[in-house]
Design a protein around this motif. Sequence first.
Motif, PDB file in Angstrom:
ATOM      1  N   SER A  64       0.610  -1.054  -0.193  1.00  0.00           N
ATOM      2  CA  SER A  64      -0.367   0.114   0.116  1.00  0.00           C
ATOM      3  C   SER A  64       0.589   1.089  -0.219  1.00  0.00           C
ATOM      4  CB  SER A  64      -0.958   0.131   1.255  1.00  0.00           C
ATOM      5  OG  SER A  64      -0.217   0.204   2.462  1.00  0.00           O
ATOM      6  N   LEU A  65       2.209   1.025   0.354  1.00  0.00           N
ATOM      7  CA  LEU A  65       3.092   1.714   0.532  1.00  0.00           C
ATOM      8  C   LEU A  65       4.370   2.075  -1.132  1.00  0.00           C
ATOM      9  CD1 LEU A  65       4.216   1.426   4.005  1.00  0.00           C
ATOM     10  CD2 LEU A  65       2.397   3.131   2.772  1.00  0.00           C
ATOM     11  N   ARG A  66       3.694   1.471  -1.531  1.00  0.00           N
ATOM     12  CA  ARG A  66       4.912   1.148  -3.416  1.00  0.00           C
ATOM     13  C   ARG A  66       4.613   2.484  -4.032  1.00  0.00           C
ATOM     14  NH1 ARG A  66       6.038  -3.960  -5.537  1.00  0.00           N
ATOM     15  NH2 ARG A  66       4.365  -4.655  -4.666  1.00  0.00           N
ATOM     16  N   SER A  67       3.755   3.493  -4.261  1.00  0.00           N
ATOM     17  CA  SER A  67       3.322   4.968  -4.973  1.00  0.00           C
ATOM     18  C   SER A  67       4.849   5.564  -4.190  1.00  0.00           C
ATOM     19  CB  SER A  67       1.818   5.631  -4.956  1.00  0.00           C
ATOM     20  OG  SER A  67       1.362   5.418  -3.052  1.00  0.00           O
ATOM     21  N   ARG A  68       4.983   5.181  -2.633  1.00  0.00           N
ATOM     22  CA  ARG A  68       5.584   6.760  -2.410  1.00  0.00           C
ATOM     23  C   ARG A  68       6.964   6.914  -3.087  1.00  0.00           C
ATOM     24  NH1 ARG A  68       3.593   8.577   3.520  1.00  0.00           N
ATOM     25  NH2 ARG A  68       5.475   9.787   2.456  1.00  0.00           N
ATOM     26  N   THR A  69       7.908   7.769  -3.028  1.00  0.00           N
ATOM     27  CA  THR A  69       8.772   8.325  -3.978  1.00  0.00           C
ATOM     28  C   THR A  69       9.744   9.262  -3.192  1.00  0.00           C
ATOM     29  OG1 THR A  69       8.085  10.002  -5.195  1.00  0.00           O
ATOM     30  CG2 THR A  69       7.513   7.820  -6.201  1.00  0.00           C
ATOM     31  N   ASP A  70       8.976   9.431  -2.420  1.00  0.00           N
ATOM     32  CA  ASP A  70       9.793  10.267  -1.131  1.00  0.00           C
ATOM     33  C   ASP A  70      10.642   9.700   0.146  1.00  0.00           C
ATOM     34  OD1 ASP A  70       7.731   9.295  -0.244  1.00  0.00           O
ATOM     35  OD2 ASP A  70       6.856  10.664   1.239  1.00  0.00           O
ATOM     36  N   ILE A  71      10.472   8.331  -0.004  1.00  0.00           N
ATOM     37  CA  ILE A  71      11.178   7.056   0.999  1.00  0.00           C
ATOM     38  C   ILE A  71      11.233   6.374   0.058  1.00  0.00           C
ATOM     39  CG2 ILE A  71       9.034   6.988   2.798  1.00  0.00           C
ATOM     40  CD1 ILE A  71      11.363   7.399   4.530  1.00  0.00           C
ATOM     41  N   ALA A  72      12.459   5.073   0.736  1.00  0.00           N
ATOM     42  CA  ALA A  72      12.482   3.821   0.694  1.00  0.00           C
ATOM     43  C   ALA A  72      11.353   3.134   1.639  1.00  0.00           C
ATOM     44  CB  ALA A  72      14.010   3.413   0.434  1.00  0.00           C
ATOM     45  N   VAL A  73      11.017   1.674   0.723  1.00  0.00           N
ATOM     46  CA  VAL A  73      10.405   1.572   2.126  1.00  0.00           C
ATOM     47  C   VAL A  73      10.838  -0.029   2.303  1.00  0.00           C
ATOM     48  CG1 VAL A  73       8.077  -0.136   2.593  1.00  0.00           C
ATOM     49  CG2 VAL A  73       8.110   2.571   1.593  1.00  0.00           C
TER      50      VAL A  73
END
Length: 358
Positions: free
Chosen positions: A113-122
Amino acid sequence: MTRTSFTFLVHPRTRVGEDLARVWKPLGRVPERVYDTALRRLPVAPATIAAVEVGGERVGHVVLVPFGARHLLEAPAEGRARVARAVDRAVALGSGVVGLGALTATVTGGGTSLRSRTDIAVTNGNAFTAATVEQQARDALDRFVTTGGRHVAVVGATGSVGSAVTRLLARDGGVERLTLVSRTAPRLAALAAEVGSRVAVSTATDLRSVVDADLVILLTASADAVIGPEHLSPAAVVLDATQPRNTSPRLLVERPDVTVLDGGVVDVPSLRLVGSDIGLPDGRAYACFAETAMLALSGQRGHFSIGNPGLDLVDRTRGLAADLAHLGFVPAAPTSFGRPVPTPAPAPAPAAAGGVAA
């Protein structure tokens, strides 16, 4: 090597007050029902509860997601929203990597659910957890299984860590039989078909199926103890790699023949948390935490372990650990509920003819 900093997300476990008392002791006096109501109804903000030092350098932070284990499992949509706000907090702290601890990984679908974040590596930490648990499982078979059998049951076999551990055990050999346990029968059948050419395998959706296993590996997502004395064979070994843990200290009282080992814990001798602890002493970390730290220390850019990790990703974490071996990142010596477990003494040699020991 260009380093970045990291944030690791945690949440209160089964008893919220006990965990919050680690942040501030008076919080342990608040009745559990008050926490249950408050955390469900109030928009409590995520909180930075500790700074992380490795090798004498400050390298990261621990951020508390204000939602307990039961809350995350019972209200996953709200849980995902709270995890997302904690990730925002990690970005505000300047972190380049965020790790999903315990059920924050489960509720986000292993971070999908956080895959679309581009501001931090998950990362969900599951690749290095699988690598660590598999090594601990093999060590447990060698050190603590005294019956001569190598029948291993994996409870939670179709989960993110469970499926990787199953594939590792099948790929690398040394196990006579696998019993795979999960509530999801179709995925169980697919996993069994995948590994069945390498090892004898059976599947089940009921815990009673592990009663013949020499080693039971727990990798479930539950807020309660799931293994009872009735589920285990004489002298069985249980490797509990869950958080919240799925074994109770009562098991050792009711079944003193059974050995319960803490799974998924690694040694990082110079690790220190400044502020609250997360249930482990200085110098030790959960493997998911360690994965997050290794990625930051290695300058990771972009997401790492999202969803179910492939064995290529598991092997990559082993490579990272080898590169950082001067800092530790190796499986911890065996403990049971945090207490050291001595290796059993070898059985006495059989008597030679005439009753003289050989």
